[in-house]
Design a protein around this motif. Structure first.
Motif, PDB file in Angstrom:
ATOM      1  N   LEU A  87      47.443  80.030  52.613  1.00  0.00           N
ATOM      2  CA  LEU A  87      45.986  79.872  52.597  1.00  0.00           C
ATOM      3  C   LEU A  87      45.440  80.273  51.229  1.00  0.00           C
ATOM      4  O   LEU A  87      44.468  79.688  50.742  1.00  0.00           O
ATOM      5  CB  LEU A  87      45.355  80.723  53.699  1.00  0.00           C
ATOM      6  CG  LEU A  87      43.847  80.577  53.878  1.00  0.00           C
ATOM      7  CD1 LEU A  87      43.460  79.157  54.242  1.00  0.00           C
ATOM      8  CD2 LEU A  87      43.331  81.550  54.935  1.00  0.00           C
ATOM      9  N   HIS A  88      46.062  81.253  50.588  1.00  0.00           N
ATOM     10  CA  HIS A  88      45.615  81.681  49.259  1.00  0.00           C
ATOM     11  C   HIS A  88      45.649  80.517  48.278  1.00  0.00           C
ATOM     12  O   HIS A  88      44.692  80.299  47.513  1.00  0.00           O
ATOM     13  CB  HIS A  88      46.524  82.812  48.758  1.00  0.00           C
ATOM     14  CG  HIS A  88      46.097  83.391  47.437  1.00  0.00           C
ATOM     15  ND1 HIS A  88      46.418  82.808  46.226  1.00  0.00           N
ATOM     16  CD2 HIS A  88      45.345  84.491  47.138  1.00  0.00           C
ATOM     17  CE1 HIS A  88      45.900  83.519  45.248  1.00  0.00           C
ATOM     18  NE2 HIS A  88      45.249  84.540  45.763  1.00  0.00           N
ATOM     19  N   ARG A  89      46.724  79.761  48.301  1.00  0.00           N
ATOM     20  CA  ARG A  89      46.838  78.631  47.381  1.00  0.00           C
ATOM     21  C   ARG A  89      45.782  77.574  47.670  1.00  0.00           C
ATOM     22  O   ARG A  89      45.189  77.000  46.746  1.00  0.00           O
ATOM     23  CB  ARG A  89      48.239  78.025  47.476  1.00  0.00           C
ATOM     24  CG  ARG A  89      48.509  76.962  46.424  1.00  0.00           C
ATOM     25  CD  ARG A  89      49.970  76.596  46.372  1.00  0.00           C
ATOM     26  NE  ARG A  89      50.216  75.546  45.388  1.00  0.00           N
ATOM     27  CZ  ARG A  89      51.415  75.083  45.082  1.00  0.00           C
ATOM     28  NH1 ARG A  89      52.484  75.592  45.689  1.00  0.00           N
ATOM     29  NH2 ARG A  89      51.560  74.127  44.190  1.00  0.00           N
ATOM     30  N   VAL A  90      45.527  77.321  48.947  1.00  0.00           N
ATOM     31  CA  VAL A  90      44.503  76.334  49.305  1.00  0.00           C
ATOM     32  C   VAL A  90      43.123  76.814  48.874  1.00  0.00           C
ATOM     33  O   VAL A  90      42.342  76.065  48.266  1.00  0.00           O
ATOM     34  CB  VAL A  90      44.525  76.046  50.818  1.00  0.00           C
ATOM     35  CG1 VAL A  90      43.310  75.219  51.234  1.00  0.00           C
ATOM     36  CG2 VAL A  90      45.811  75.320  51.215  1.00  0.00           C
ATOM     37  N   LEU A  91      42.820  78.081  49.158  1.00  0.00           N
ATOM     38  CA  LEU A  91      41.481  78.599  48.853  1.00  0.00           C
ATOM     39  C   LEU A  91      41.179  78.602  47.364  1.00  0.00           C
ATOM     40  O   LEU A  91      40.052  78.301  46.951  1.00  0.00           O
ATOM     41  CB  LEU A  91      41.332  80.030  49.396  1.00  0.00           C
ATOM     42  CG  LEU A  91      40.673  80.190  50.770  1.00  0.00           C
ATOM     43  CD1 LEU A  91      41.339  79.332  51.827  1.00  0.00           C
ATOM     44  CD2 LEU A  91      40.671  81.654  51.191  1.00  0.00           C
ATOM     45  N   PHE A  92      42.185  78.926  46.548  1.00  0.00           N
ATOM     46  CA  PHE A  92      41.882  79.175  45.146  1.00  0.00           C
ATOM     47  C   PHE A  92      42.443  78.137  44.169  1.00  0.00           C
ATOM     48  O   PHE A  92      42.294  78.276  42.971  1.00  0.00           O
ATOM     49  CB  PHE A  92      42.334  80.588  44.779  1.00  0.00           C
ATOM     50  CG  PHE A  92      41.704  81.622  45.670  1.00  0.00           C
ATOM     51  CD1 PHE A  92      40.324  81.754  45.740  1.00  0.00           C
ATOM     52  CD2 PHE A  92      42.476  82.433  46.485  1.00  0.00           C
ATOM     53  CE1 PHE A  92      39.727  82.678  46.577  1.00  0.00           C
ATOM     54  CE2 PHE A  92      41.894  83.367  47.332  1.00  0.00           C
ATOM     55  CZ  PHE A  92      40.506  83.492  47.379  1.00  0.00           C
ATOM     56  N   ARG A  93      43.066  77.075  44.713  1.00  0.00           N
ATOM     57  CA  ARG A  93      43.458  75.958  43.851  1.00  0.00           C
ATOM     58  C   ARG A  93      42.706  74.679  44.210  1.00  0.00           C
ATOM     59  O   ARG A  93      42.866  73.657  43.561  1.00  0.00           O
ATOM     60  CB  ARG A  93      44.970  75.717  43.943  1.00  0.00           C
ATOM     61  CG  ARG A  93      45.777  76.813  43.273  1.00  0.00           C
ATOM     62  CD  ARG A  93      47.225  76.415  43.095  1.00  0.00           C
ATOM     63  NE  ARG A  93      47.378  75.248  42.227  1.00  0.00           N
ATOM     64  CZ  ARG A  93      48.564  74.790  41.815  1.00  0.00           C
ATOM     65  NH1 ARG A  93      49.675  75.411  42.194  1.00  0.00           N
ATOM     66  NH2 ARG A  93      48.640  73.732  41.053  1.00  0.00           N
ATOM     67  N   TYR A  94      41.894  74.747  45.253  1.00  0.00           N
ATOM     68  CA  TYR A  94      41.084  73.588  45.632  1.00  0.00           C
ATOM     69  C   TYR A  94      39.947  73.442  44.622  1.00  0.00           C
ATOM     70  O   TYR A  94      39.490  74.445  44.051  1.00  0.00           O
ATOM     71  CB  TYR A  94      40.536  73.788  47.046  1.00  0.00           C
ATOM     72  CG  TYR A  94      40.029  72.527  47.704  1.00  0.00           C
ATOM     73  CD1 TYR A  94      40.904  71.524  48.075  1.00  0.00           C
ATOM     74  CD2 TYR A  94      38.671  72.348  47.951  1.00  0.00           C
ATOM     75  CE1 TYR A  94      40.450  70.359  48.686  1.00  0.00           C
ATOM     76  CE2 TYR A  94      38.202  71.193  48.561  1.00  0.00           C
ATOM     77  CZ  TYR A  94      39.098  70.203  48.925  1.00  0.00           C
ATOM     78  OH  TYR A  94      38.643  69.060  49.512  1.00  0.00           O
ATOM     79  N   PRO A  95      39.467  72.215  44.367  1.00  0.00           N
ATOM     80  CA  PRO A  95      38.353  72.022  43.423  1.00  0.00           C
ATOM     81  C   PRO A  95      37.152  72.889  43.793  1.00  0.00           C
ATOM     82  O   PRO A  95      37.006  73.323  44.936  1.00  0.00           O
ATOM     83  CB  PRO A  95      38.033  70.527  43.577  1.00  0.00           C
ATOM     84  CG  PRO A  95      39.304  69.913  44.049  1.00  0.00           C
ATOM     85  CD  PRO A  95      39.941  70.948  44.942  1.00  0.00           C
ATOM     86  N   ARG A  96      36.296  73.119  42.813  1.00  0.00           N
ATOM     87  CA  ARG A  96      35.168  74.034  43.016  1.00  0.00           C
ATOM     88  C   ARG A  96      34.072  73.416  43.876  1.00  0.00           C
ATOM     89  O   ARG A  96      32.909  73.304  43.496  1.00  0.00           O
ATOM     90  CB  ARG A  96      34.603  74.450  41.663  1.00  0.00           C
ATOM     91  CG  ARG A  96      35.600  75.104  40.751  1.00  0.00           C
ATOM     92  CD  ARG A  96      36.014  76.475  41.214  1.00  0.00           C
ATOM     93  NE  ARG A  96      34.911  77.415  41.140  1.00  0.00           N
ATOM     94  CZ  ARG A  96      35.013  78.692  41.481  1.00  0.00           C
ATOM     95  NH1 ARG A  96      36.157  79.164  41.947  1.00  0.00           N
ATOM     96  NH2 ARG A  96      33.979  79.498  41.378  1.00  0.00           N
ATOM     97  N   VAL A  97      34.461  73.009  45.048  1.00  0.00           N
ATOM     98  CA  VAL A  97      33.532  72.541  46.074  1.00  0.00           C
ATOM     99  C   VAL A  97      33.989  73.159  47.388  1.00  0.00           C
ATOM    100  O   VAL A  97      35.159  73.492  47.547  1.00  0.00           O
ATOM    101  CB  VAL A  97      33.524  70.996  46.196  1.00  0.00           C
ATOM    102  CG1 VAL A  97      32.968  70.370  44.928  1.00  0.00           C
ATOM    103  CG2 VAL A  97      34.917  70.460  46.478  1.00  0.00           C
ATOM    104  N   PRO A  98      33.074  73.338  48.349  1.00  0.00           N
ATOM    105  CA  PRO A  98      33.484  73.945  49.618  1.00  0.00           C
ATOM    106  C   PRO A  98      34.577  73.140  50.310  1.00  0.00           C
ATOM    107  O   PRO A  98      34.564  71.909  50.301  1.00  0.00           O
ATOM    108  CB  PRO A  98      32.185  73.947  50.434  1.00  0.00           C
ATOM    109  CG  PRO A  98      31.087  73.919  49.420  1.00  0.00           C
ATOM    110  CD  PRO A  98      31.624  73.084  48.282  1.00  0.00           C
TER     111      PRO A  98
END
Length: 291
Positions: A87-98
């Motif tokens: 989940l860490h990788r998803v939360l903080f490597r996803y583009p800067r949109v919700p």
């Protein structure tokens, strides 16, 4: 280990190393966690706790399972299903949109499902952070890393949970205190906030003059002199979504007894109804964070 080839090391922490391995007969991939064989009694105790908790929790769909346990290079090793993401990788490597609300709802319900199972057995995770929430190819949750987990018997150490996800009652001037499974629910609430804001909201600043995690928490959630807290400044995306706002404020209560339990979150049909993640959403998230 004759039946497995080590592909590469994929993780390392205070208590061990994790390798990606492949079965030589089936070609199936696994994660092999080697617990450090140290003279430090606390390290050995964490390994024993993790194995004990995972054994007690075997069979739950949202908790990682031990497939085998054996000695490897003089260390206790556990073989577990390989999950390609955290989940860490998803939360903080996803583009800067919700992130899609459906994904936020689903991961939070699946984490709550795992916690309800643990808490019913009086086991507290005590380090519920995004890096300990593994995700399968279809982005389903497998809760892992039970090295700090223990049965809830008081008093317990306060130096648990990575700081940005630490419940306010743990910021206590003492080594031990009485606390409950509610600390895990605070951590889950913070993960929902972080997923919605695309940042670690309660992270302590790097400068000496920066606010501490505890100060940020209290500034955000504590009403002072009848002045409403600065919710919009700290978590604007959360406040822009009525569904997320409602759930976050059920979980991020300063008083542990007032926080929703895992079962109460799972009983919220409105929140659960939002958790149908489309295949397009799954593929979009995976493509963004795995490339």
């Amino acid at each position: 280990m004759d039946d497995y080839d080590v592909v590469q090391q994929i993780g390392r922490g205070s208590y061990g190393r994790v390798f990606l391995v492949k079965c030589t007969t089936t070609q199936r991939r696994y994660a092999l966690k080697c617990h450090i064989n140290a003279a430090d009694a606390s390290v050995s105790q964490c390994a024993i706790r993790e194995l004990s908790c995972l054994k007690a929790l075997q069979g739950h769909p949202n908790i990682i399972e031990i497939e085998k346990c054996f000695m490897y290079e003089n260390e206790i090793a556990t073989l577990m299903p390989y999950c390609p993401l955290t989940l860490h990788r998803v939360l903080f490597r996803y583009p800067r949109v919700p992130l899609p609300l459906a994904f936020v709802s689903r991961f939070s319900c699946e984490v709550a499902n795992a916690l309800a199972y643990m808490h019913a057995r009086n086991i507290i995770h005590r380090d519920l952070v995004p890096s300990n929430v593994l995700l399968t190819d279809t982005l389903n949750v497998k809760l892992s890393d039970m090295g700090l987990s223990r049965y809830a018997v008081a008093p317990m150490s306060t130096t648990v949970v990575t700081e940005p996800y630490r419940a306010p009652e743990l910021f206590y001037d003492g080594d031990t205190m009485n606390y409950t499974c509610a600390i895990d629910m605070w951590s889950l609430g913070v993960m929902i906030v972080d997923a919605t804001e695309n940042t670690m909201v309660f992270l302590r600043g790097k400068r000496p003059s920066s606010e501490s995690t505890y100060t940020i928490i209290m500034r955000t959630f504590q009403t002072k002199n009848d002045v409403q807290p600065c919710y919009n400044k700290t978590m604007p995306n959360v406040m822009a979504c009525e569904h997320t706002t409602r759930i976050v404020f059920k979980l991020l209560r300063l008083q542990p007894s007032e926080r929703w339990t895992a079962r109460e979150l799972l009983a919220d049909n409105e929140w659960k109804s939002l958790s149908s993640v489309s295949l397009d959403d799954i593929n979009t998230i995976r493509d963004h964070v795995m490339n």
